[in-house]
Design a protein around this motif. Sequence first.
Motif, short mmCIF file in Angstrom:
data_model
loop_
_atom_site.label_atom_id
_atom_site.label_comp_id
_atom_site.label_asym_id
_atom_site.label_seq_id
_atom_site.Cartn_x
_atom_site.Cartn_y
_atom_site.Cartn_z
N ALA A 177 29.06 69.10 -23.84
CA ALA A 177 28.13 70.41 -24.53
C ALA A 177 27.92 71.31 -23.20
O ALA A 177 27.27 70.79 -22.40
N VAL A 178 28.18 72.53 -23.59
CA VAL A 178 28.09 73.36 -21.94
C VAL A 178 27.06 74.74 -22.29
O VAL A 178 27.33 75.29 -23.37
N LEU A 179 26.29 74.77 -21.60
CA LEU A 179 25.19 76.30 -21.59
C LEU A 179 25.65 76.75 -20.29
O LEU A 179 25.37 76.37 -19.11
N TYR A 180 25.75 78.09 -20.37
CA TYR A 180 26.03 78.97 -19.36
C TYR A 180 25.57 80.25 -19.51
O TYR A 180 25.46 80.77 -20.49
N GLN A 181 25.37 80.87 -18.26
CA GLN A 181 24.85 82.13 -18.03
C GLN A 181 26.03 83.12 -18.51
O GLN A 181 27.00 82.82 -17.78
N ASN A 182 25.88 84.14 -19.26
CA ASN A 182 26.56 84.93 -19.44
C ASN A 182 26.97 86.25 -18.49
O ASN A 182 26.75 87.49 -18.64
N ASP A 183 27.52 85.69 -17.40
CA ASP A 183 27.68 86.51 -16.32
C ASP A 183 28.97 86.08 -15.64
O ASP A 183 29.64 85.19 -15.91
N ASP A 184 29.43 86.55 -14.35
CA ASP A 184 30.57 86.20 -13.63
C ASP A 184 30.51 84.63 -13.45
O ASP A 184 31.35 83.74 -13.37
N ALA A 185 29.15 84.17 -12.88
CA ALA A 185 29.02 82.81 -12.33
C ALA A 185 29.01 81.94 -13.50
O ALA A 185 29.93 80.90 -13.48
N GLY A 186 28.34 81.93 -14.38
CA GLY A 186 28.51 81.21 -15.84
C GLY A 186 29.89 81.15 -16.51
O GLY A 186 30.27 80.00 -16.61
N LYS A 187 30.56 82.25 -16.51
CA LYS A 187 31.89 82.08 -17.04
C LYS A 187 32.81 81.45 -16.15
O LYS A 187 33.55 80.72 -16.72
N GLU A 188 32.60 81.44 -14.75
CA GLU A 188 33.30 80.60 -13.83
C GLU A 188 33.00 79.26 -14.06
O GLU A 188 34.08 78.44 -13.94
N TYR A 189 32.06 78.81 -14.21
CA TYR A 189 31.53 77.35 -14.54
C TYR A 189 32.17 77.19 -15.85
O TYR A 189 32.85 75.76 -15.64
N LEU A 223 18.79 73.81 -28.71
CA LEU A 223 18.64 73.14 -30.04
C LEU A 223 20.21 72.95 -30.47
O LEU A 223 20.52 72.06 -31.59
N THR A 224 20.79 73.99 -30.56
CA THR A 224 22.16 74.05 -31.25
C THR A 224 23.16 73.05 -30.67
O THR A 224 23.91 72.52 -31.34
N LEU A 225 23.03 72.98 -29.29
CA LEU A 225 24.03 72.17 -28.68
C LEU A 225 23.60 70.59 -28.89
O LEU A 225 24.30 69.88 -28.96
N ALA A 226 22.32 70.36 -28.96
CA ALA A 226 21.96 69.12 -29.20
C ALA A 226 22.34 68.78 -30.41
O ALA A 226 22.49 67.30 -30.74
N ASN A 227 22.38 69.60 -31.34
CA ASN A 227 22.78 68.98 -32.70
C ASN A 227 24.23 68.37 -32.65
O ASN A 227 24.82 67.62 -33.78
N THR A 228 25.06 68.68 -31.58
CA THR A 228 26.35 68.14 -31.53
C THR A 228 26.40 66.80 -31.15
O THR A 228 27.61 65.94 -31.20
N LYS A 229 25.34 66.14 -30.59
CA LYS A 229 25.18 64.89 -29.90
C LYS A 229 26.22 64.42 -28.99
O LYS A 229 26.70 63.42 -28.72
N ALA A 230 26.57 65.67 -28.27
CA ALA A 230 27.40 65.35 -27.15
C ALA A 230 27.00 64.30 -26.23
O ALA A 230 25.69 64.31 -25.90
N ASP A 231 27.99 63.67 -25.39
CA ASP A 231 27.63 62.49 -24.25
C ASP A 231 27.22 63.23 -23.22
O ASP A 231 26.37 62.88 -22.53
N VAL A 232 27.51 64.65 -22.75
CA VAL A 232 27.53 65.16 -21.56
C VAL A 232 26.72 66.44 -21.62
O VAL A 232 27.40 67.40 -22.80
N PHE A 233 25.68 67.17 -21.02
CA PHE A 233 25.10 68.31 -21.18
C PHE A 233 25.31 68.96 -19.95
O PHE A 233 24.80 68.57 -18.99
N MET A 234 26.00 70.14 -19.67
CA MET A 234 26.27 70.86 -18.48
C MET A 234 25.59 72.05 -18.60
O MET A 234 25.45 73.10 -19.63
N ILE A 235 24.51 72.38 -17.65
CA ILE A 235 23.71 73.20 -17.67
C ILE A 235 23.80 74.14 -16.36
O ILE A 235 23.84 73.84 -15.27
N TYR A 236 24.49 75.19 -16.81
CA TYR A 236 25.22 76.00 -15.64
C TYR A 236 24.43 77.30 -15.69
O TYR A 236 25.00 78.37 -16.23
N SER A 237 23.52 77.39 -15.00
CA SER A 237 22.63 78.77 -14.99
C SER A 237 22.22 78.79 -13.32
O SER A 237 22.27 77.97 -12.50
N VAL A 238 22.38 80.09 -12.79
CA VAL A 238 21.69 80.15 -11.49
C VAL A 238 20.31 80.62 -11.28
O VAL A 238 19.76 80.80 -10.33
N THR A 239 19.54 80.77 -12.44
CA THR A 239 18.11 81.17 -12.62
C THR A 239 17.45 80.07 -12.86
O THR A 239 17.63 79.35 -13.71
#
Length: 403
Positions: A177-189, A223-239
């Motif tokens: 499951a991937v949470l990413y910032q909607n900018d160049d940095a997050g999209k590249e992650y 909360l939406t990502l948690a509902n997937t019960k994914a094994d790995v959570f990637m938190i990709y923000s620079v803030t």
Amino acid sequence: MKAALALAAALAAACLSTPVFAQKSYGPGVSDTEIKIGNTMPYSGPASPLGITGRVISAYFDEVNEKGGVNGRKLNLISLDDAFSPPKTMEAARRLVEGDGVAFIFATMGTAPSSAIAKYLNSNKVPQIFLISSASKWNDPANMPWSMALPWAPNYTSEAAIDVAYARAKNPNARFAVLYQNDDAGKEYFRGVKEALGADADKAIAMASSFEVTDPTVDSQVLTLANTKADVFMIYSVTPRACAQAIRKAHEVGWQPTRFLASGCANKATVMTPAGLDAGKGVLSLGSLKPFVEQPKDDPAMTAYIEFMKKRLPNADINNVAGLYGYTVAEALVVLLKQCKDNLTRENIMAQAANLKNVPLSLLMPGITLNTTPQDFRPIKDGYMLQFDGNDWVVASELLRGT
């Protein structure tokens, strides 16, 4: 007359045999006594916890100046607040270059602010030295020969690839499951995750969700990502705020995947403490700088940093590793300027930045040095996996090589 002619001939011969000393060469913002340096930093706005980087850089230069400067020249840092807003970064950069007449722009914070001024600086042949971003776009000497980053860790694509490889080594069938910032940095992650997973990406990525840097919270996305019960959570923000919120919300709902945090958020003061130290226990993050510890054992470099902070910035939170990075990037610039000697034209400053050879810095981890060439503008390519143990970040792997 003959004697005079003989003396003149002798003097001429002596002049021809005497080495010719290199002349001093200066560009804008440089004199015999000063190097004028421009900087922008988020002293306000959503990324304001990162503003300590600018304050530490300024304090480091003060210490250098008290010891005589660099090759006899004082470092005059002009640092302006851009609130992490690209339009404000552009306004500040124009003022620094056209109004203040700086020699170069140094250590602008973040991918989006740095991107906003890159075209302007490259068009005007003004060095954009050691900007603070891990985006791979900065390794483009053919199209952006005046821009070079000095990131916290390998670039975002490499970092994501290392994270994925590390996760799959533990669990080959992991779903992400991937949470990413909607900018160049997050999209590249996110792109780095997909590229690392290759043909398995569609099956292995349970869900990806983006957020805006101005969003007050990321709770709904988590909360939406948690509902997937994914094994790995990637938190990709620079803030820091979004990183802390993501860790906290996942903990609150009882979701316990393996968690990877963007390298820029591996910060006890601004992320782990707000998230809750228990909530962050076990979080992983890639890093190239030594993890901060308040009471280092047998580490003179970390001890020196702590003494520097207590002396120069006694009211700063010493646990904020954005300060540790400021110390490191300031140290790197001093090395670069010493390498330039008395040729401080903009062209030579950039040329020397592109010719760093095994440069050690006091707070880089073992085996990591700065290396660049005119064809490769990436000073750092490797890192170590760090893990938060509930109180400190500790090294959790051998040296991991980036590509």
